[in-house]
Design a protein around this motif. Structure first.
Motif, short mmCIF file in Angstrom:
data_model
loop_
_atom_site.label_atom_id
_atom_site.label_comp_id
_atom_site.label_asym_id
_atom_site.label_seq_id
_atom_site.Cartn_x
_atom_site.Cartn_y
_atom_site.Cartn_z
N VAL A 165 0.84 -1.21 0.00
CA VAL A 165 0.00 0.00 0.00
C VAL A 165 0.87 1.25 0.00
CG1 VAL A 165 -1.69 1.33 1.33
CG2 VAL A 165 -1.98 -1.13 1.05
N ILE A 166 1.96 1.24 0.75
CA ILE A 166 2.88 2.38 0.75
C ILE A 166 3.45 2.59 -0.65
CG2 ILE A 166 5.13 3.17 1.55
CD1 ILE A 166 3.04 3.61 3.61
N GLY A 167 3.79 1.49 -1.31
CA GLY A 167 4.32 1.59 -2.68
C GLY A 167 3.28 2.11 -3.65
N LEU A 168 2.02 1.70 -3.46
CA LEU A 168 0.93 2.12 -4.35
C LEU A 168 0.54 3.59 -4.15
CD1 LEU A 168 -1.34 -1.02 -3.98
CD2 LEU A 168 -0.43 -0.20 -6.16
N THR A 169 0.84 4.14 -2.99
CA THR A 169 0.38 5.49 -2.68
C THR A 169 1.53 6.47 -2.51
OG1 THR A 169 0.26 4.85 -0.33
CG2 THR A 169 -1.75 4.66 -1.61
N VAL A 170 2.13 6.47 -1.34
CA VAL A 170 3.16 7.47 -1.02
C VAL A 170 4.32 7.44 -2.01
CG1 VAL A 170 4.79 8.26 0.73
CG2 VAL A 170 2.55 7.41 1.42
N VAL A 171 4.90 6.24 -2.21
CA VAL A 171 6.07 6.13 -3.08
C VAL A 171 5.69 6.35 -4.54
CG1 VAL A 171 7.94 4.62 -3.85
CG2 VAL A 171 7.21 4.57 -1.46
N ALA A 172 4.57 5.78 -4.97
CA ALA A 172 4.15 5.92 -6.37
C ALA A 172 3.88 7.37 -6.74
CB ALA A 172 2.91 5.07 -6.63
N VAL A 173 3.13 8.08 -5.92
CA VAL A 173 2.85 9.48 -6.20
C VAL A 173 4.14 10.31 -6.12
CG1 VAL A 173 1.64 11.55 -5.40
CG2 VAL A 173 0.46 9.35 -5.43
N GLY A 174 4.97 9.99 -5.14
CA GLY A 174 6.22 10.74 -5.00
C GLY A 174 7.14 10.60 -6.19
N THR A 175 7.28 9.37 -6.71
CA THR A 175 8.15 9.18 -7.87
C THR A 175 7.52 9.68 -9.16
OG1 THR A 175 7.35 6.89 -8.03
CG2 THR A 175 9.44 7.24 -6.88
N SER A 176 6.22 9.98 -9.13
CA SER A 176 5.56 10.58 -10.29
C SER A 176 5.56 12.10 -10.24
CB SER A 176 4.10 10.08 -10.40
OG SER A 176 4.05 8.70 -10.69
N LEU A 177 6.05 12.68 -9.15
CA LEU A 177 6.07 14.13 -9.02
C LEU A 177 6.90 14.82 -10.12
CD1 LEU A 177 6.28 14.71 -5.15
CD2 LEU A 177 4.34 15.13 -6.68
N PRO A 178 8.05 14.25 -10.55
CA PRO A 178 8.78 14.91 -11.64
C PRO A 178 7.93 15.06 -12.90
CG PRO A 178 10.19 13.32 -10.57
CD PRO A 178 8.81 13.11 -10.01
N GLU A 179 7.20 13.98 -13.27
CA GLU A 179 6.34 14.05 -14.45
C GLU A 179 5.21 15.06 -14.24
OE1 GLU A 179 7.37 11.22 -13.08
OE2 GLU A 179 7.84 9.70 -14.61
N LEU A 180 4.64 15.09 -13.02
CA LEU A 180 3.55 16.02 -12.74
C LEU A 180 4.04 17.46 -12.84
CD1 LEU A 180 0.69 16.67 -11.83
CD2 LEU A 180 1.42 16.37 -9.46
N ALA A 181 5.16 17.77 -12.21
CA ALA A 181 5.70 19.13 -12.24
C ALA A 181 6.04 19.55 -13.66
CB ALA A 181 6.93 19.22 -11.35
N ALA A 182 6.72 18.68 -14.40
CA ALA A 182 7.12 19.01 -15.76
C ALA A 182 5.92 19.21 -16.67
CB ALA A 182 8.04 17.92 -16.31
N SER A 183 4.91 18.33 -16.53
CA SER A 183 3.74 18.40 -17.40
C SER A 183 2.91 19.65 -17.12
CB SER A 183 2.86 17.15 -17.21
OG SER A 183 3.54 16.00 -17.62
N VAL A 184 2.72 19.96 -15.83
CA VAL A 184 1.93 21.14 -15.47
C VAL A 184 2.62 22.42 -15.92
CG1 VAL A 184 1.08 22.53 -13.53
CG2 VAL A 184 0.73 20.05 -13.54
N VAL A 185 3.93 22.53 -15.67
CA VAL A 185 4.67 23.72 -16.09
C VAL A 185 4.64 23.87 -17.61
CG1 VAL A 185 6.95 24.78 -16.22
CG2 VAL A 185 6.16 23.79 -14.08
N SER A 186 4.82 22.75 -18.33
CA SER A 186 4.78 22.79 -19.79
C SER A 186 3.42 23.22 -20.30
CB SER A 186 5.15 21.41 -20.36
OG SER A 186 6.47 21.06 -20.03
N ALA A 187 2.36 22.70 -19.66
CA ALA A 187 1.00 23.05 -20.07
C ALA A 187 0.74 24.53 -19.84
CB ALA A 187 -0.02 22.21 -19.31
N LEU A 188 1.18 25.05 -18.70
CA LEU A 188 0.98 26.47 -18.40
C LEU A 188 1.73 27.36 -19.39
CD1 LEU A 188 1.25 26.40 -14.50
CD2 LEU A 188 -0.81 26.83 -15.85
N ARG A 189 2.86 26.88 -19.89
CA ARG A 189 3.66 27.66 -20.83
C ARG A 189 3.28 27.38 -22.29
NH1 ARG A 189 9.72 27.00 -18.16
NH2 ARG A 189 9.29 28.20 -16.24
N GLY A 190 2.34 26.44 -22.47
CA GLY A 190 1.89 26.13 -23.83
C GLY A 190 2.76 25.12 -24.55
N HIS A 191 3.73 24.49 -23.85
CA HIS A 191 4.61 23.50 -24.48
C HIS A 191 4.21 22.10 -24.03
CE1 HIS A 191 7.02 26.87 -25.73
NE2 HIS A 191 7.28 27.22 -24.49
N HIS A 192 3.00 21.69 -24.41
CA HIS A 192 2.49 20.41 -23.94
C HIS A 192 2.30 19.42 -25.08
CE1 HIS A 192 -0.81 23.35 -24.55
NE2 HIS A 192 -1.28 22.38 -25.30
#
Length: 324
Positions: free
Chosen positions: A206-233
């Motif tokens: 459960v820790i792997g499915l939640t805390v660790v999984a979301v945490g290791t996906s944060l780079p993709e989330l940050a990059a995707s959101v910033v790119s979308a806000l700047r129009g580079h999506h």
């Protein structure tokens, strides 16, 4: 200070370290490749694609070595769920994402194929050594096929990837620093996560499915959101699909290779089934959207906010089931 607070601090520090070091690792490796005259397309399909899964891969290795194979499998399945139900959904809510034809004809069929293969291997709640070897052994042939295919049928948005120029000395320095901190950060994160799980009586799965999984996906989330806000999506969708492919092949294979691994039946019935369902829904939604929009939009479809909202709702529902 009690151990539990130290463990939470280790989780936070591990996340930050993973995000920062993964960027440095990929930048250094990509610059090296560029200096050797390797095309941006090949760098994007190899170093950058695998680099976005680097945190998950390193965490999986660390967890498996420590006997926490459930955490490693949970990380792979949970990261794929988070990439689609959280990262892709939030990005689509910010700005509609372009759907290029090659996503439907190349990346999506591959993702569906490896998802089915993972299901076959997880159906008996076992991950054998030979199954891990098959998953990991698929990576190189798959990348080779993709490179050959992309060269024959290049996509304009894939040729626009920007790779920083730097001297080999600097590139080597960032490569080594990134790799070292990736390893240290993953060790810190895994220790913190397992300590918290033990303290609260929560399984490492459960820790792997939640805390660790979301945490290791944060780079993709940050990059995707910033790119979308700047129009580079324009390549956000392709990056998410590619990351999910490598999560199954390169991340989930590790505990099998270092195994064999026995798991609770819920891994297949609840967690894999949820990942497979949201993946299948995404594939169907992309196909429908492309058919409806592409003819009116110069052959490019649109993944809009309605689909993004449905994906986010599906992800929230999974969490409700997980903690019910």
């Amino acid at each position: 200070m009690s151990e539990i607070w130290i463990a939470w601090g280790a989780i936070l520090l591990g996340f930050v370290g993973l995000m920062w070091s993964a960027d440095r690792f990929v930048d250094g490796a990509a610059a090296f490749a560029k200096n050797l005259g390797i095309s941006k397309l090949i760098i994007g399909l190899t170093i950058v694609s695998l680099g976005t899964s680097a945190p998950e891969i390193v965490v999986s290795i660390s967890a498996s070595i420590k006997g926490e194979g459930d955490l490693a499998v949970g990380n792979a399945l949970g990261s794929n769920l988070a990439n689609i139900g959280l990262v892709l959904a939030i990005t689509a809510l910010i700005a509609p994402l372009p759907i290029f034809k090659h996503i439907l004809t190349q990346e999506i069929p591959i993702l569906l194929g490896v998802t089915i293969l993972a299901g076959i291997f997880l159906a008996d709640a076992q991950l054998e050594v030979y199954e891990g070897i098959i998953l990991a052994g698929t990576v190189v042939p798959l990348i080779t096929w993709m490179i050959i295919n992309k060269r024959k049928h290049p996509s304009p948005e894939e040729e626009d990837s920007d790779i920083e120029s730097m001297a080999n000395t600097k590139a080597g320095m960032w490569f080594l620093i990134g790799l070292t901190l990736l390893i240290i950060s993953s060790e810190t994160l895994v220790w913190g996560a397992t300590t918290v799980a033990t303290h609260f009586g929560v399984s490492s799965l459960v820790i792997g499915l939640t805390v660790v999984a979301v945490g290791t996906s944060l780079p993709e989330l940050a990059a995707s959101v910033v790119s979308a806000l700047r129009g580079h999506h324009d390549i956000a969708l392709g990056n998410i699909v590619g990351s999910n492919i490598f999560n199954i092949l390169a991340v989930m294979s590790v505990p099998g290779i270092l195994g064999p691994l026995s798991m609770n039946s819920e891994v297949f019935i609840r967690d894999y089934a949820s990942m497979a369902a949201i993946t299948a829904f995404l594939a169907i939604a992309l196909w429908i959207d492309f058919k409806l929009v592409a003819k009116k939009n110069n052959g490019v479809g649109r993944l809009g906010r309605v689909i993004g909202l449905i994906l986010l709702a599906g992800y929230a529902t999974y969490y409700g089931v997980l903690f019910a």
